[in-house]
Design an enzyme around this catalytic site. Structure first.
Site, PDB file in Angstrom:
ATOM      1  N   GLY A 189       0.805  -1.214   0.000  1.00  9.13           N
ATOM      2  CA  GLY A 189       0.000   0.000   0.000  1.00  9.13           C
ATOM      3  C   GLY A 189       0.840   1.267   0.000  1.00  9.13           C
ATOM      4  O   GLY A 189       0.516   2.244  -0.683  1.00  9.13           O
ATOM      5  N   THR A 190       1.907   1.271   0.760  1.00  8.09           N
ATOM      6  CA  THR A 190       2.738   2.480   0.861  1.00  8.09           C
ATOM      7  C   THR A 190       3.318   2.847  -0.500  1.00  8.09           C
ATOM      8  O   THR A 190       3.271   4.014  -0.917  1.00  8.09           O
ATOM      9  CB  THR A 190       3.873   2.254   1.891  1.00  8.09           C
ATOM     10  OG1 THR A 190       3.285   1.885   3.140  1.00  8.09           O
ATOM     11  CG2 THR A 190       4.712   3.507   2.074  1.00  8.09           C
ATOM     12  N   ASN A 207      -8.185   3.596   8.847  1.00  7.85           N
ATOM     13  CA  ASN A 207      -7.649   2.400   9.487  1.00  7.85           C
ATOM     14  C   ASN A 207      -7.892   2.368  10.993  1.00  7.85           C
ATOM     15  O   ASN A 207      -7.953   1.309  11.589  1.00  7.85           O
ATOM     16  CB  ASN A 207      -6.152   2.258   9.208  1.00  7.85           C
ATOM     17  CG  ASN A 207      -5.398   3.556   9.351  1.00  7.85           C
ATOM     18  OD1 ASN A 207      -5.725   4.542   8.704  1.00  7.85           O
ATOM     19  ND2 ASN A 207      -4.395   3.587  10.206  1.00  7.85           N
ATOM     20  N   GLN A 209      -7.670  -0.291   3.581  1.00 10.82           N
ATOM     21  CA  GLN A 209      -8.573  -0.879   4.586  1.00 10.82           C
ATOM     22  C   GLN A 209      -9.941  -1.221   4.004  1.00 10.82           C
ATOM     23  O   GLN A 209     -10.715  -1.930   4.638  1.00 10.82           O
ATOM     24  CB  GLN A 209      -8.740   0.068   5.779  1.00 10.82           C
ATOM     25  CG  GLN A 209      -7.481   0.276   6.585  1.00 10.82           C
ATOM     26  CD  GLN A 209      -6.990  -0.977   7.313  1.00 10.82           C
ATOM     27  OE1 GLN A 209      -7.730  -1.950   7.479  1.00 10.82           O
ATOM     28  NE2 GLN A 209      -5.738  -0.967   7.725  1.00 10.82           N
ATOM     29  N   SER A 254      -3.523  -3.379  -0.479  1.00 13.21           N
ATOM     30  CA  SER A 254      -2.405  -4.136   0.082  1.00 13.21           C
ATOM     31  C   SER A 254      -2.873  -5.542   0.423  1.00 13.21           C
ATOM     32  O   SER A 254      -3.929  -5.712   1.043  1.00 13.21           O
ATOM     33  CB  SER A 254      -1.924  -3.423   1.350  1.00 13.21           C
ATOM     34  OG  SER A 254      -0.889  -4.149   1.944  1.00 13.21           O
ATOM     35  N   CYS A 290       4.299   5.542  21.445  1.00  8.93           N
ATOM     36  CA  CYS A 290       5.127   5.940  22.574  1.00  8.93           C
ATOM     37  C   CYS A 290       6.440   6.513  22.049  1.00  8.93           C
ATOM     38  O   CYS A 290       7.267   5.790  21.528  1.00  8.93           O
ATOM     39  CB  CYS A 290       5.397   4.733  23.455  1.00  8.93           C
ATOM     40  SG  CYS A 290       6.195   5.194  24.981  1.00  8.93           S
TER      41      CYS A 290
HETATM   42  N1  PLP Z   1      -2.831   2.844   4.047  1.00 10.36           N
HETATM   43  C1  PLP Z   1      -3.589   2.401   5.069  1.00 10.36           C
HETATM   44  C2  PLP Z   1      -4.939   3.001   5.290  1.00 10.36           C
HETATM   45  C3  PLP Z   1      -3.115   1.398   5.900  1.00 10.36           C
HETATM   46  O1  PLP Z   1      -3.869   0.959   6.922  1.00 10.36           O
HETATM   47  C4  PLP Z   1      -1.831   0.851   5.650  1.00 10.36           C
HETATM   48  C5  PLP Z   1      -1.259  -0.177   6.536  1.00 10.36           C
HETATM   49  O2  PLP Z   1      -1.448  -0.155   7.739  1.00 10.36           O
HETATM   50  C6  PLP Z   1      -1.092   1.346   4.558  1.00 10.36           C
HETATM   51  C7  PLP Z   1      -1.632   2.336   3.779  1.00 10.36           C
HETATM   52  C8  PLP Z   1       0.259   0.799   4.218  1.00 10.36           C
HETATM   53  O3  PLP Z   1       0.162  -0.432   3.539  1.00 10.36           O
HETATM   54  P1  PLP Z   1       1.425  -1.412   3.456  1.00 10.36           P
HETATM   55  O4  PLP Z   1       1.635  -1.952   4.822  1.00 10.36           O
HETATM   56  O5  PLP Z   1       1.023  -2.474   2.466  1.00 10.36           O
HETATM   57  O6  PLP Z   1       2.565  -0.596   2.943  1.00 10.36           O
END
Ligand code: PLP
Length: 397
Positions: free
Chosen positions: A72-73, A152, A180, A200, A326
């Site tokens: 996703g990133t 998320n 999500q 993702s 934290c």
């Molecule tokens: N975007 C959202 C809304 C997410 O919840 C996440 C992961 O927690 C990501 C992007 C990132 O995805 P990835 O872990 O596949 O890079």
């Protein structure tokens, strides 16, 4: 005793069927999908099949609209950077204040390193986008809007179809982070004006390190990762064939079981919320009660810190998450809850319970058994306890 995993928005377990589909691609079918010999031609149909399964999950028109990524990133970064490269003098990005760090960190970097103007649209107490601020932010300099399909932390679902139409009126592209949402609500991209979408695999019972970016046909795309001609020259690098096959299988299973899963999961989630409301005083569900993912429940326990609750639950085999991070000894409440204006003493005590199709009714019973006592003990030692700090107004439910 069975461990209770209620942190499925962080990651999900790989479905056994997904793993079985992936395994041959680590052993006899190890070829490079781009090779012309039998080892390559043996695996490339599997990549095609996975692409079709992702297309079907998203309701996209064409296989070629799906680009496989490392997750996703990467998909989020690729969408924004491609739009800015193509922007024809437009140099502004519009996002919400509650996006995932995958977007917000990129935006902060673009602001400081490239002088890109980033407009961050606020949300209300239920996590809903401020539509007036959104309309006002759009203009002739907007290159791209990126608003998540579902949050998320709270599960709040955004009206992405309406938001995309408004972005188009301003001549801007519209991207949505559906990491999500994919597999958790029906998506039919071909019937929407959405230009790009990220997902993702590891959020829908697929493997980690693989995802996809949907790019509607006709939208110009500049690759983030330049290299070989893989993915039609839009994402260089030898294909992660086992990962892609796993994503495809996970997408297929999600499409197949979505309706049943969502209804059953929603019932579990609602029973958990009702049980907590009855047994634990001074707590409230955060997010939009009318438009929320059926698997997500974020509950703020006023006058308690989330960390001791999380740790005590962990000790009895129950995994949940808190929105706090934290940092150097000081607990920072989640940027999402702060953006929603949840009072400090409640945001600090927010716990996210997120379900998947693997959860069963006894998981809810276990949480309801132990949680009231755990919250009571956390309150007794809390910095925000009754005698230690003034209580705040009750947060929105
Ligand atoms: N975007 C959202 C809304 C997410 O919840 C996440 C992961 O927690 C990501 C992007 C990132 O995805 P990835 O872990 O596949 O890079």
């Amino acid at each position: 005793m069975r461990a209770v995993y209620l942190d499925n928005n962080a990651t999900t377990s790989v479905d056994p069927d997904v793993l079985a589909a992936m395994l041959p691609f680590f052993t006899d079918q190890f070829g490079n999908a781009s090779s012309a010999h039998a080892f390559g031609t043996m695996v490339s149909p599997a990549v095609g099949e996975a692409r079709r399964a992702v297309r079907d999950l998203l309701g996209a028109a064409l296989d070629q609209e799906i680009i496989f990524t490392s997750g996703g990133t990467e998909a989020d970064n690729a969408a924004i950077l491609s739009a800015l490269d193509n922007a024809d003098g437009r140099d502004e990005v519009v996002v919400s204040t509650v996006e995932h760090p995958a977007l917000l960190t990129l935006c902060a970097h673009l602001e400081s390193s490239r002088g890109v103007a980033v407009k961050r649209i606020p949300v209300d107490a239920k996590g809903r986008l401020d539509m007036d601020a959104y309309r006002a932010a759009l203009g002739s300099r907007t290159a791209i809007v990126s608003i998540m399909w579902a949050n998320n932390e709270t599960g709040t679902v955004f009206p992405v179809i309406e938001l995309a139409a408004l972005a188009h009126e301003a001549g801007a592209l519209f991207h949505t982070d559906a990491v999500q949402a994919a597999g958790k609500l029906p998506i039919n991209l071909n019937a929407t004006p959405i230009d790009m979408l990220s997902l993702s695999a590891h959020k829908l019972h697929g493997p980690k390190g693989v995802g996809a970016l949907y790019v509607r046909k006709g939208i110009p795309f500049h690759p983030l990762i330049r290299g070989g001609q893989q993915e039609r020259g839009r994402r260089g690098g030898t294909e992660n064939v086992p990962g892609i096959v796993g994503l495809g299988r996970a997408a297929h299973l999600a499409s197949l079981h979505m309706d049943d899963d969502l209804n059953r999961i929603g019932e579990l989630r609602d029973r958990l919320e009702r049980g907590i409301a009855q047994a634990v005083p001074d707590c409230a569900v955060t997010g939009d009660p009318c438009r929320r993912l059926s698997n997500t429940s974020n509950i703020a326990f006023n006058r308690a810190e989330a960390e001791p609750i999380l740790m005590q639950l962990d000790r009895v085999g129950i995994a949940v998450s808190s929105g706090s991070a934290c940092t150097s000894g000081s607990m920072e409440p989640s940027h999402v809850l702060r953006a929603m204006g949840v009072p400090f003493t409640a945001a600090h005590g927010a716990i996210r319970f997120s379900f998947s199709r693997n959860n069963v009714s006894s998981d809810v019973d276990r949480v309801l058994d132990v949680l009231p006592g755990i919250v009571e003990r956390a309150r007794a030692v809390s910095l925000f306890g009754k005698d230690r700090a003034p209580t705040t107004e009750r947060i929105n439910s």
